[in-house]
Enzyme design. Structure first.
Site, PDB file in Angstrom:
ATOM      1  N   HIS A 253      38.927 -22.540  -1.631  1.00 26.27           N
ATOM      2  CA  HIS A 253      38.862 -22.101  -0.240  1.00 26.27           C
ATOM      3  C   HIS A 253      40.240 -21.732   0.306  1.00 26.27           C
ATOM      4  O   HIS A 253      40.500 -20.584   0.666  1.00 26.27           O
ATOM      5  CB  HIS A 253      38.247 -23.208   0.628  1.00 26.27           C
ATOM      6  CG  HIS A 253      36.908 -23.663   0.159  1.00 26.27           C
ATOM      7  ND1 HIS A 253      35.777 -22.897   0.318  1.00 26.27           N
ATOM      8  CD2 HIS A 253      36.512 -24.792  -0.479  1.00 26.27           C
ATOM      9  CE1 HIS A 253      34.732 -23.548  -0.195  1.00 26.27           C
ATOM     10  NE2 HIS A 253      35.168 -24.693  -0.686  1.00 26.27           N
ATOM     11  N   ASP A 254      41.123 -22.705   0.403  1.00 23.23           N
ATOM     12  CA  ASP A 254      42.435 -22.474   0.997  1.00 23.23           C
ATOM     13  C   ASP A 254      43.303 -21.531   0.160  1.00 23.23           C
ATOM     14  O   ASP A 254      44.008 -20.677   0.719  1.00 23.23           O
ATOM     15  CB  ASP A 254      43.151 -23.803   1.232  1.00 23.23           C
ATOM     16  CG  ASP A 254      42.410 -24.682   2.238  1.00 23.23           C
ATOM     17  OD1 ASP A 254      41.434 -24.200   2.858  1.00 23.23           O
ATOM     18  OD2 ASP A 254      42.806 -25.848   2.415  1.00 23.23           O
TER      19      ASP A 254
END
Length: 309
Positions: free
Chosen positions: A241-242
Site C-alpha cells: 500500500h504505502d
C-alpha cells in the site's frame, strides 16, 4: 530530484515505503513527519528513526499529531497487522538519534513556503498533520505541487469496515478537510494497492543477502504476510500500500488516473469514512483529485524490489 515530505504512521508497509524512498535517487526527502495510526505517534517516530538508521540516513524526522482532529481513537495501535512494536515484533534496537525539534504541520508549512510549487507531500497514514497545516496556513494549498494520498477505496470494499479504508477511517474529518481544501491530490487507494502483491517467496531474496537490514525486513514483512493470510486466505503475500504511493511519486506511469470528485462520509452509521466518488455521467461538482484506477503491478513490484534492501 523531486523534493518530498513523507508523512507516516510507521508500521510495516510504512517502513517499506521509507526504504523505497531513501533508495530512490529521483526523490529528495526533505523530512519524514509522523502521526498516530498503526501505532502511537511516539512509536511511529521511534520506528521511523530506526528504519532510517538501517539505511545510514540522516533525513530529519519530525513528530506530529497524536490524535484525530475531533474523534476519540478507538484503539492505540493495530497489533494484529503490525505487531506490538509496529514492526512485526522484529524491532531489536533503539534509534541512534532523536527526532528533530518542531511540529510536523509547521514543518510542512515551512517547506511549502521555502520551495513554492515544488514540494510533493506523500501521506500514508491519517491526514491529520496535513489538515492542521492547511488550517494554520490555508495558502499552502497553492504552494504544494501535489499531495499523494495512500487512502480510500472508490470502487471496492474497505479494509477496516465493509466500506472504509484504514487511513481515512483513522481521521475522517481530517481527510474530508484536505479533500475540500483545493490542494492538488492524487489518491492511491485500495483500488490499486490491493493489486500490488508482494509474494511470500520474495522474502527469501532479502534473507539471501545476509545483511542486518535484509533479515530485519524479511522478519518484519513475514509477520505482515501472516496477518494477510488470515484476512485473505490463500493470497500468498501482502499488499504494498504505502510503497505504491512512493512509487507514484517516482514514476507516475505506474498508474492510470481518472479525475473525480470524492468526499468522505462523516455521518453514516454503517458508512463512516467511506470515500464516495461521484461516478455519474454528469457529476454535481468538478473533480477535486486524480484517482488511481489502474496499476502496472508487475513493473512496480520489479522496481520496488530493485530498490529496497
Amino acid at each position: 530530484m523531486k523534493p518530498i515530505i513523507l508523512d507516516v504512521d510507521t508500521g510495516i508497509d510504512d517502513a517499506l515505503a521509507i526504504s523505497y524512498a531513501v533508495r530512490s535517487p529521483e526523490l529528495q526527502i526533505l523530512g519524514v513527519t509522523t502521526c498516530f495510526g498503526n501505532v502511537t505517534v511516539a512509536e511511529a517516530t521511534r520506528n521511523t528513526l530506526v528504519v532510517l538508521d538501517y539505511h545510514d540516513s540522516d533525513v530529519p524526522v519530525i513528530a506530529g499529531a497524536d490524535k484525530p482532529l475531533f474523534r476519540h481513537r478507538e484503539k492505540e495501535k493495530e497489533t494484529f497487522i503490525h505487531g506490538e512494536d509496529g514492526l512485526g515484533n522484529a524491532l531489536a534496537r533503539e534509534p541512534k538519534r532523536e527526532a528533530a525539534a518542531g511540529y510536523a504541520p509547521h514543518f510542512m508549512i515551512e517547506q511549502a513556503r521555502k520551495n513554492p510549487g515544488k514540494v510533493t507531500i506523500i501521506t500514508v497514514g491519517a491526514m491529520t498533520n496535513l489538515a492542521l497545516a492547511i488550517m494554520q496556513d490555508p495558502e499552502i494549498v497553492h504552494l504544494v505541487e501535489n499531495v499523494i494520498v495512500m487512502g480510500g477505496a472508490v470502487k471496492r470494499w474497505g479494509n477496516v469496515t465493509p466500506v472504509a479504508e484504514a487511513n481515512i477511517y483513522a481521521d475522517p474529518e481530517a481527510a474530508e478537510y484536505v479533500f475540500r481544501s483545493g490542494i492538488p491530490i492524487t489518491l492511491v487507494g485500495l483500488d490499486v494497492t490491493m493489486q500490488t502483491l508482494l509474494p511470500y517467496e520474495k522474502l527469501q531474496l532479502w534473507r539471501n543477502k545476509d545483511t542486518e537490514l535484509g533479515h530485519f525486513f524479511a522478519d518484519m514483512t513475514e509477520y505482515y504476510i501472516k496477518a494477510y493470510s488470515q484476512l485473505y486466505p490463500g493470497v500468498g503475500g501482502c499488499g504494498l500500500h504505502d510503497p505504491l504511493a512512493v512509487g507514484v511519486a517516482i514514476d507516475p506511469s505506474f498508474v492510470k488516473t481518472v479525475p473525480m470528485h470524492v468526499q468522505v462520509d462523516l455521518h453514516g452509521i454503517h458508512s463512516l469514512a467511506r470515500t464516495v466518488a461521484d461516478l455519474r455521467d454528469k457529476p454535481a461538482n468538478p473533480p477535486n483529485m486524480d484517482v488511481c484506477m489502474e496499476v502496472d503491478a508487475d513493473r512496480f513490484l520489479e522496481h520496488f524490489l530493485s530498490r529496497v534492501v
